[in-house]
Design an enzyme around this catalytic site. Structure first.
Site, mmCIF file in Angstrom:
data_model
loop_
_atom_site.group_PDB
_atom_site.id
_atom_site.type_symbol
_atom_site.label_atom_id
_atom_site.label_comp_id
_atom_site.label_asym_id
_atom_site.label_seq_id
_atom_site.Cartn_x
_atom_site.Cartn_y
_atom_site.Cartn_z
ATOM 1 N N HIS A 1 12.018 6.753 19.685
ATOM 2 C CA HIS A 1 11.325 6.681 18.398
ATOM 3 C C HIS A 1 11.817 7.762 17.437
ATOM 4 O O HIS A 1 12.262 8.838 17.845
ATOM 5 C CB HIS A 1 9.809 6.803 18.583
ATOM 6 C CG HIS A 1 9.367 8.114 19.155
ATOM 7 N ND1 HIS A 1 9.256 9.261 18.399
ATOM 8 C CD2 HIS A 1 9.023 8.466 20.415
ATOM 9 C CE1 HIS A 1 8.859 10.261 19.161
ATOM 10 N NE2 HIS A 1 8.711 9.805 20.397
ATOM 11 N N GLU B 1 5.439 7.491 26.657
ATOM 12 C CA GLU B 1 5.933 8.834 26.945
ATOM 13 C C GLU B 1 5.285 9.351 28.228
ATOM 14 O O GLU B 1 4.217 8.886 28.629
ATOM 15 C CB GLU B 1 5.598 9.752 25.750
ATOM 16 C CG GLU B 1 5.993 11.213 25.885
ATOM 17 C CD GLU B 1 7.469 11.414 26.144
ATOM 18 O OE1 GLU B 1 7.912 11.105 27.272
ATOM 19 O OE2 GLU B 1 8.174 11.908 25.240
#
Length: 250
Positions: free
Chosen positions: A11, A89
């Site tokens: 990202h 994550e």
């Protein structure tokens, strides 16, 4: 020889990357710079002639919005997308929300490096009554208590990413679909370690820059042949070095 390509994108910069905080499963959005990085990644993929049949991302909006911006630049906003918490994550436990440099001043650079990059090292755990515990979040309502992390190491992140790769993503690639994955620094490090058969020591030093397409090429047996970033090599190296320096005391 038939070559299959896979594109990975970490990202774009998030608001907490910008503030140098441990983010983990906290659902922070892209910064203005991060939106620009995502759009630039999409433009680059378009210039290089890439298009896709299916996309994967996490259930965190910094990855989802990165994917949206990439697909928008490719004029593929219609593309089917599967979102999974297994691509989230790594969970940073009680460190989530803390400033990395301030944490390094308190505990020392080496301890923070181990928390960030040690293979089997877990940060301090959250408690279940902490508002940051994912059991309080409706997007994880279908997970069992055992699946809900209080903290994670990279090793534990691998334990959820790699089965998802083998059982869900790889079969689509084998059926001939062109795949893009927009995810996070550590979920992508987990996959890269597996694909490249990296040692625990090697993965400790690997830093994936934000918003830069990483291309893997596979042979007909779906073994990785090579990988490379798209874009300016010097800029990419500088971005990777900046990621490495985030966890150091000022």
């Amino acid at each position: 020889m038939a070559v299959t390509k896979l594109v990975l994108v970490r990202h774009g910069e998030s608001q907490w990357n910008n503030e140098n905080r441990f983010t983990g499963w906290y659902d922070v959005d892209l910064s203005e710079k991060g939106v620009g990085e995502a759009k630039a990644a999409g433009k680059l993929l378009k210039e290089e002639g890439y298009s896709f049949d299916f996309a994967y991302t996490s259930v965190l909006k910094r990855a989802i919005h990165t994917l949206w911006n990439v697909l928008d630049e490719l004029d593929q906003a219609w593309l089917p997308v599967e979102k999974s918490w297994k691509l989230n994550e790594r969970h940073y436990g009680a460190l989530q929300g803390l400033n990395k440099a301030e944490t390094a001043e308190k505990y020392g650079d080496e301890q923070v490096k181990q928390w960030r990059r040690g293979f089997a090292v877990t940060p301090p755990e959250l408690t279940k009554d902490d508002e940051r515990y994912p059991g309080h979040d409706p997007r994880y309502a279908q997970l069992t208590e055992k699946e809900l992390p209080l903290t994670e190491s990279l090793a534990l992140t691998i334990d959820r990413v790699i089965p998802y790769w083998n059982e869900t993503i790889l079969p689509r690639m084998k059926s001939g679909e062109r795949i893009i994955i927009a995810a996070h620094g550590n979920s992508l490090r987990a996959l890269v370690k597996y694909l490249d058969n990296m040692s625990e020591e090697e993965i400790l030093e690997l830093n994936i820059p934000t918003g830069v397409p990483l291309v893997y090429e596979f042979d007909e047996n779906f073994k990785p042949i090579k990988h490379y970033y798209l874009g300016n090599a010097d800029e990419i190296a500088a971005k990777a070095a900046a990621v490495a320096n985030q966890g150091k005391a000022k």
